[in-house]
Design an enzyme around this catalytic site. Sequence first.
Site, PDB file in Angstrom:
ATOM      1  N   LYS A   1      15.012  -2.689 -62.394  1.00 50.07           N
ATOM      2  CA  LYS A   1      16.214  -3.301 -61.813  1.00 50.07           C
ATOM      3  C   LYS A   1      16.220  -3.162 -60.297  1.00 50.07           C
ATOM      4  CE  LYS A   1      18.647  -2.076 -66.003  1.00 50.07           C
ATOM      5  NZ  LYS A   1      19.372  -0.994 -66.673  1.00 50.07           N
TER       6      LYS A   1
ATOM      7  N   ASP B   1      29.741   4.183 -73.958  1.00 56.06           N
ATOM      8  CA  ASP B   1      29.327   5.240 -73.021  1.00 56.06           C
ATOM      9  C   ASP B   1      29.986   6.569 -73.358  1.00 56.06           C
ATOM     10  OD1 ASP B   1      29.007   3.078 -70.082  1.00 56.06           O
ATOM     11  OD2 ASP B   1      27.750   3.382 -71.855  1.00 56.06           O
TER      12      ASP B   1
HETATM   13  C1  LIG Z   1      23.758  -5.720 -70.195  1.00 58.55           C
HETATM   14  C2  LIG Z   1      24.202  -7.020 -70.802  1.00 58.55           C
HETATM   15  C3  LIG Z   1      25.382  -7.123 -71.500  1.00 58.55           C
HETATM   16  N1  LIG Z   1      25.758  -8.325 -72.023  1.00 58.55           N
HETATM   17  C4  LIG Z   1      27.060  -8.389 -72.730  1.00 58.55           C
HETATM   18  C5  LIG Z   1      27.196  -7.421 -73.891  1.00 58.55           C
HETATM   19  C6  LIG Z   1      28.680  -7.097 -73.902  1.00 58.55           C
HETATM   20  O1  LIG Z   1      29.383  -8.084 -74.646  1.00 58.55           O
HETATM   21  C7  LIG Z   1      29.092  -7.219 -72.439  1.00 58.55           C
HETATM   22  C8  LIG Z   1      29.202  -5.884 -71.723  1.00 58.55           C
HETATM   23  O2  LIG Z   1      28.005  -5.179 -71.952  1.00 58.55           O
HETATM   24  P1  LIG Z   1      27.918  -3.649 -71.573  1.00 58.55           P
HETATM   25  O3  LIG Z   1      29.163  -2.948 -71.967  1.00 58.55           O
HETATM   26  O4  LIG Z   1      26.583  -3.139 -72.101  1.00 58.55           O
HETATM   27  O5  LIG Z   1      27.851  -3.732 -69.981  1.00 58.55           O
HETATM   28  P2  LIG Z   1      27.600  -2.506 -68.985  1.00 58.55           P
HETATM   29  O6  LIG Z   1      28.285  -1.278 -69.468  1.00 58.55           O
HETATM   30  O7  LIG Z   1      27.853  -3.003 -67.624  1.00 58.55           O
HETATM   31  O8  LIG Z   1      26.032  -2.238 -69.165  1.00 58.55           O
HETATM   32  C9  LIG Z   1      25.124  -2.366 -68.105  1.00 58.55           C
HETATM   33  O9  LIG Z   1      25.341  -1.259 -67.265  1.00 58.55           O
HETATM   34  C10 LIG Z   1      24.248  -0.600 -66.700  1.00 58.55           C
HETATM   35  C11 LIG Z   1      24.659  -0.139 -65.325  1.00 58.55           C
HETATM   36  C12 LIG Z   1      22.962  -1.318 -66.701  1.00 58.55           C
HETATM   37  O10 LIG Z   1      22.089  -1.075 -65.870  1.00 58.55           O
HETATM   38  C13 LIG Z   1      22.672  -2.267 -67.784  1.00 58.55           C
HETATM   39  O11 LIG Z   1      22.288  -3.538 -67.263  1.00 58.55           O
HETATM   40  C14 LIG Z   1      23.767  -2.466 -68.739  1.00 58.55           C
HETATM   41  O12 LIG Z   1      23.621  -1.487 -69.748  1.00 58.55           O
HETATM   42  O13 LIG Z   1      28.060  -8.017 -71.807  1.00 58.55           O
HETATM   43  C15 LIG Z   1      25.002  -9.465 -71.904  1.00 58.55           C
HETATM   44  O14 LIG Z   1      25.363 -10.547 -72.398  1.00 58.55           O
HETATM   45  N2  LIG Z   1      23.805  -9.373 -71.227  1.00 58.55           N
HETATM   46  C16 LIG Z   1      23.378  -8.195 -70.665  1.00 58.55           C
HETATM   47  O15 LIG Z   1      22.297  -8.181 -70.038  1.00 58.55           O
END
Ligand SMILES: Cc1cn([C@H]2C[C@H](O)[C@@H](COP(=O)(O)OP(=O)(O)O[C@H]3O[C@H](C)C(=O)[C@H](O)[C@H]3O)O2)c(=O)[nH]c1=O
Length: 189
Positions: free
Chosen positions: A72, A170
Amino acid sequence: MQVKQTELGGVVVLTPQRHGDARGFFSESWNKRRLAEAGIEAEFVQDNHSLSAKVGTVRGLHFQSPPHAQGKLVRCGRGCLFDVAVDIRKGSPTFGRWVGVELSFENGKQLYIPEGFLHGFATRAPDTEIIYKCTDYYAPECDGAVRFDDPEIGIDWGVDAGAAVLSEKDAKAPLLKDFDSPFVWEGAA
Ligand SMILES: Cc1cn([C@H]2C[C@H](O)[C@@H](COP(=O)(O)OP(=O)(O)O[C@H]3O[C@H](C)C(=O)[C@H](O)[C@H]3O)O2)c(=O)[nH]c1=O
């Protein structure tokens, strides 16, 4: 572009040049050739962009396991955040060690995090936007996490861990000691 190596091999702080004038500034936020000159040969295939409304929001510590591990290139589009990488390559002399850097719209800094590292951040301003390029596509079946406040890792996020704004995922993430990393350090015999 300024390039600063960190104590975790492969994790690099980049500061692209800003060309200021009376209108504001212009900056090349990503230039493949300049990254290669900095020793980073990365093929990005997906850009991510998220908004975190509240100060003290923590997203992480996340990774995708092989065959969809992600490198990343992270920057802050608005506000301010503390961005962290943790080495989880088995056999690495820096396994479990972390580095963190404040990324903000003001400082224009970026962090490059190779595959084999956890990534997470804590926001230090309201309505903070993070924008990052990834070297592989989203693969939820390969999604993994470790607790952001794992005492064995000992990240100083600069926020009250008890008051952190977290996703359910998380909040339930395992500790490093209860987690079998899918990554092996390439320098291992
Ligand atoms: C990561 C990702 C998520 N999603 C969807 C899945 C869920 O419906 C929604 C939120 O996902 P999530 O809660 O995993 O998002 P973050 O907590 O910001 O997660 C990210 O946070 C840390 C900092 C990271 O480096 C990663 O890219 C990723 O894990 O977006 C997608 O459609 N595509 C994606 O690439």
